[in-house]
Design a protein around this motif. Structure first.
Motif, short mmCIF file in Angstrom:
data_model
loop_
_atom_site.label_atom_id
_atom_site.label_comp_id
_atom_site.label_asym_id
_atom_site.label_seq_id
_atom_site.Cartn_x
_atom_site.Cartn_y
_atom_site.Cartn_z
N GLY A 21 -10.92 0.52 -4.20
CA GLY A 21 -12.15 0.14 -4.87
C GLY A 21 -12.54 -1.30 -4.62
N ALA A 22 -11.85 -1.99 -3.70
CA ALA A 22 -12.15 -3.38 -3.39
C ALA A 22 -12.48 -3.50 -1.91
N GLY A 23 -13.08 -4.58 -1.54
CA GLY A 23 -13.42 -4.80 -0.14
C GLY A 23 -14.77 -4.23 0.22
N ASP A 24 -15.08 -4.29 1.52
CA ASP A 24 -16.38 -3.82 1.99
C ASP A 24 -16.55 -2.32 1.83
N ASP A 25 -15.49 -1.57 2.19
CA ASP A 25 -15.58 -0.11 2.10
C ASP A 25 -14.96 0.46 0.84
N GLY A 26 -14.21 -0.37 0.10
CA GLY A 26 -13.59 0.10 -1.13
C GLY A 26 -12.41 1.00 -0.91
N ARG A 27 -11.88 1.07 0.32
CA ARG A 27 -10.79 2.00 0.61
C ARG A 27 -9.45 1.28 0.76
N GLY A 28 -9.41 0.21 1.58
CA GLY A 28 -8.14 -0.43 1.90
C GLY A 28 -7.59 -1.27 0.77
N TRP A 29 -6.27 -1.44 0.81
CA TRP A 29 -5.53 -2.28 -0.13
C TRP A 29 -5.14 -3.58 0.58
N ASP A 30 -5.17 -4.67 -0.15
CA ASP A 30 -4.85 -5.99 0.39
C ASP A 30 -3.33 -6.12 0.48
N VAL A 31 -2.80 -6.27 1.72
CA VAL A 31 -1.36 -6.37 1.96
C VAL A 31 -1.07 -7.71 2.61
N HIS A 32 -0.18 -8.51 2.02
CA HIS A 32 0.24 -9.80 2.56
C HIS A 32 1.68 -9.69 3.06
N TYR A 33 1.97 -10.39 4.17
CA TYR A 33 3.32 -10.30 4.73
C TYR A 33 3.70 -11.65 5.33
N ASP A 34 5.01 -11.87 5.41
CA ASP A 34 5.56 -13.09 6.00
C ASP A 34 5.96 -12.78 7.43
N PRO A 35 5.31 -13.37 8.43
CA PRO A 35 5.65 -13.04 9.82
C PRO A 35 7.03 -13.49 10.24
N ASP A 82 9.71 -13.04 8.18
CA ASP A 82 10.64 -12.14 7.51
C ASP A 82 9.90 -10.85 7.22
N ILE A 83 10.04 -9.84 8.08
CA ILE A 83 9.28 -8.61 7.95
C ILE A 83 10.03 -7.58 7.12
N SER A 84 10.99 -8.01 6.33
CA SER A 84 11.77 -7.07 5.52
C SER A 84 10.97 -6.54 4.34
N ARG A 85 9.88 -7.17 3.96
CA ARG A 85 9.10 -6.74 2.81
C ARG A 85 7.67 -7.25 2.93
N VAL A 86 6.78 -6.59 2.23
CA VAL A 86 5.39 -7.01 2.15
C VAL A 86 4.97 -6.96 0.69
N TRP A 87 3.82 -7.56 0.40
CA TRP A 87 3.30 -7.59 -0.97
C TRP A 87 1.92 -6.94 -0.98
N VAL A 88 1.78 -5.91 -1.78
CA VAL A 88 0.53 -5.16 -1.90
C VAL A 88 -0.17 -5.60 -3.19
N LEU A 108 4.29 2.11 -5.95
CA LEU A 108 3.09 2.60 -5.27
C LEU A 108 2.76 4.04 -5.64
N ASN A 109 3.63 4.70 -6.38
CA ASN A 109 3.43 6.12 -6.70
C ASN A 109 2.07 6.40 -7.34
N PRO A 110 1.61 5.63 -8.32
CA PRO A 110 0.31 5.96 -8.93
C PRO A 110 -0.89 5.75 -8.00
N PHE A 111 -0.67 5.08 -6.84
CA PHE A 111 -1.81 4.70 -6.01
C PHE A 111 -1.79 5.35 -4.62
N ARG A 112 -0.88 6.29 -4.37
CA ARG A 112 -0.79 6.91 -3.06
C ARG A 112 -2.03 7.76 -2.80
N THR A 157 5.88 -5.35 -4.55
CA THR A 157 6.75 -5.64 -3.43
C THR A 157 7.22 -4.34 -2.80
N ALA A 158 6.88 -4.15 -1.53
CA ALA A 158 7.29 -2.95 -0.80
C ALA A 158 8.31 -3.35 0.25
#
Length: 696
Positions: free
Chosen positions: A536-550, A552-558, A527-531, A568-569
């Motif tokens: 640039g996506a979505g309605d406002d172009g600000r947020g990043w799409d993050v998916h998670y497994d409810p 197993d909250i040990s990790r998420v996918w950005v 994530l370092n290059p994108f902090r 994988t974060a």
């Protein structure tokens, strides 16, 4: 037996085009006619028979129809004898031959070729009067008309042919009122017939006034109630009564699917087996399954303490991924040993080399009820992402998805009944103590269910009969192989990226510390290059799409909106709470801390509280149970349910995306003086009989 026109023959007199003609010849489909003026003509037989006003005039062109068997059954013996007596005389009058000898010589007095119908009727009237059975000409003509229209059934007294509705001579107002009472009883609790009688009496008084309508006797009322409630279970099971009321009044429709996955149905139901959860509690589980209509394949089935929206979404992923062979399974359960087209399918997906004999089916249309798990945004988004048509059933109409209802019922009768801890489908079918027999955990039971599904796939199914060979029932695997050969269906299995797409998602910003979801912080070196940058996506172009497994909250996918793919974060407190933890346990821990009045709750405190909650629930009570308060009892039950569901769903679903290298966790702040958790005190079971014996 009524008379009816026979095929034309030469010499017949017919009425055509408003004139009388004589048939002089039949040549194939052409008929040669000669009219009264001796003018010949040729007409096609089809045109002649379909012409308006066409009529066969020749009396000899009628024959006796084939008698209907069994039409006089159920009538009084004297009425049957009377009808048969009239039949003998009428057949003789119409054909000239006795009923017992249809090919014998024609009696001269009833020869249709030389005597008109009226002459024969007069002769029959004289004969009956001479034989001691006087009958007027009008009566004979009336009986002949009924005989020609309805056959021998028309010779029975019309008063005996009236079909009774079982109400007899009871006042129609009483019948109408009781019928309404029976219909209103459909959605109400079962009561005795005496209660229904009182409701009927009060309704009659309210509508017509007191003592205006004569009430039937007790015996008549019970007979009337039996007739009006036939097939409704008015005095029986309320569940069966409501189920029958949901069935359509007309004939059932039929949906024909010609290829695998064209229409699939999904539903959940409590499994009639008690299981031992990881915390030692014995409780029920829910079975969620998805079945393919064309092949009756149980594509996927999962067991959960309670069904959530993400369970339904991930069930689609399981249906679209191969089922792997597990240790201890018989080699006969391999796909390579089955009738499935394994050789052609393995070229599309190498994972099928070690797969069990369950076909991979990609749904085209999903039919489900309107439960919260299925009409949720999570399940709808999963269907939309996979290009699946989402088709909810009509409200409270289980007949819209009968195949999954029947399949889940088959699991209960063919699988659950053989397991220890089987509790029956209701309390009246339950044993003394089924909880004492429960020995299987939910994980072990899931393994047994998966193996049973493979056996189900190779078992003949009565709903899969070949129209050309109705005597042979095909198995789901045989039907799948036949339809694949005919429809050319090619299954497309999910990869890891498609699996991530099925997970719930959030829109989040990438800060200097990573991304945060529900007070949890996730970070990765990728994530370092994108902090602190916009996606640039979505309605406002600000947020990043993050998916998670409810589960197993040990990790998420950005989602990497710049270069594609996923990042994988890892949760920064994964080492603090090494147990895979679910969203349910996390939210419950937050509520516990909120009830204590803790201000500015930190992420580490929530993690430690959640782990302590799961450990305490798994260890069980430390002392003998005493009567607790209602609030503490509710907290105890909630803790056990959270622990059971979290431990059940901790193992990741298969196929799980490959784990990324774990990012180093950031240093977490430490705080002293953590408050001890309150002890869980269970509530005693209330015994009404025992309570009545106590002296206060």
């Amino acid at each position: 037996m009524p008379s009816c026109p026979r095929l034309l023959r030469a010499g017949d007199l017919v009425r055509f085009d408003g004139r009388l003609h004589t048939v002089v010849a039949l040549e194939g489909t052409a008929v040669r006619l000669v009219d009264e003026g001796q003018s010949p003509s040729v007409v096609f037989l089809a045109h002649l028979l379909s012409s308006a006003g066409f009529e066969v005039v020749t009396p000899s062109s009628v024959r006796a129809a084939v008698p209907a068997a069994g039409v006089l059954e159920g009538f009084p013996r004297k009425a049957v004898e009377r009808a048969e007596w009239w039949q003998q005389h009428l057949v003789e009058m119409l054909t000239g031959r006795p009923l017992e000898d249809p090919h014998g010589p024609v009696r001269a007095a009833y020869d249709p070729a030389v005597r008109s119908l009226r002459q024969r009727e007069l002769t029959k009237a004289e004969e009956l009067e001479a034989g001691g059975h006087p009958a007027s000409l009008k009566l004979i003509q009336r009986m002949r008309g009924r005989f020609e229209r309805e056959g021998v059934l028309g010779l029975v007294d019309p008063r005996l042919r009236a079909v009774s509705d079982g109400t007899g001579r009871v006042d129609r107002r009483v019948v109408a009122t009781l019928r309404k009472v029976v219909e209103d009883q459909t959605s109400r609790s079962t009561v005795s017939a005496q209660v229904l009688r009182r409701r009927m009496e009060r309704a009659l008084e309210a509508e017509h006034g007191p003592e205006v309508v004569p009430l039937p006797s007790r015996t008549t009322f019970y007979r009337l109630l039996s007739a009006l409630s036939s097939g409704r279970h008015t005095l029986g099971s309320a569940r069966t009564r409501r189920s029958l009321a949901k069935q359509p009044d007309g004939m059932f429709g039929q949906l024909t699917a010609v290829r695998p996955g064209e229409v699939m149905e999904i539903d959940s139901t409590p499994l009639d087996v008690l299981v031992v959860h990881d915390d030692g509690t014995v409780d029920t589980v829910e079975l969620t399954g998805i079945v393919d209509i064309a092949t009756r394949t149980l594509a996927a089935a999962v067991l959960r303490p309670s069904t959530k929206a993400v369970d339904a979404a991930l069930l689609l992923a399981r249906a679209m991924t191969p089922e792997p062979m597990r240790p201890g399974w018989a080699d006969a359960l391999r796909m390579s040993r089955s009738v499935l087209p394994h050789t052609s399918l393995i070229a599309l997906d190498e994972r099928l080399a070690n797969a069990a004999a369950v076909p991979v089916i990609t749904p085209e249309t999903i039919v489900c009820d309107r439960g919260k798990a299925y009409i949720s945004d999570t399940f709808r988004s999963a269907c939309q992402a996979l290009g699946i048509s989402f088709q909810p059933a009509h409200p409270d109409t289980p007949t819209d998805k009968p195949h999954i209802e029947k399949t889940l019922g088959s699991v209960a009768t063919m699988f659950s009944q053989y397991l220890p801890g089987h509790k029956g489908r209701s309390t009246e079918h339950r044993g003394v103590d089924p909880a004492a027999e429960a020995v299987w955990s939910i994980h072990q039971l899931q393994e047994l269910l998966q193996q049973w599904i493979v056996i189900w796939q190779n078992r003949p199914h009565d709903g899969l009969r070949d129209p050309l060979m109705p005597g042979k029932a095909l198995s789901p695997n045989e039907k799948y192989a036949a339809l694949v050969a005919a429809a050319g269906h090619v299954p497309v299995a999910l990869n890891s990226e498609e699996y991530i797409e099925l997970l719930p998602r959030h829109r989040r910003t990438t800060n200097s510390y990573g991304v945060r979801i529900n007070h949890r912080t996730y970070d990765s070196a990728e994530l370092n290059p994108f902090r602190r940058q916009h996606s640039g996506a979505g309605d406002d172009g600000r947020g990043w799409d993050v998916h998670y497994d409810p589960y197993d909250i040990s990790r998420v996918w950005v989602r990497n909106h710049r270069q594609g793919g996923w990042i994988t974060a890892i949760w920064r407190h994964l080492r603090t709470a090494p147990m895979p933890m679910g969203e349910l346990a996390w939210d419950h821990a937050r509520r516990i801390l909120a009830q204590r009045g803790t201000d500015a709750v930190t992420e580490e405190e929530i993690a430690q509280t959640a782990v302590a909650l799961l450990d305490r629930a798994a260890d069980g009570p430390e002392q003998a149970p005493v009567k607790p308060s209602a609030a503490s009892s509710r907290r105890g039950r909630r803790d056990r349910k959270v622990a059971a569901r979290t431990r059940t769903t901790s193992p990741p679903a298969w196929p799980r995306p490959a784990d990324e290298p774990e990012s180093p966790a950031l240093p977490a702040p430490t705080e002293d003086g953590e408050e001890d958790l309150a002890k869980v005190v269970p509530l005693e079971i209330f015994d009404a009989r025992k309570e009545a014996e106590r002296r206060w």
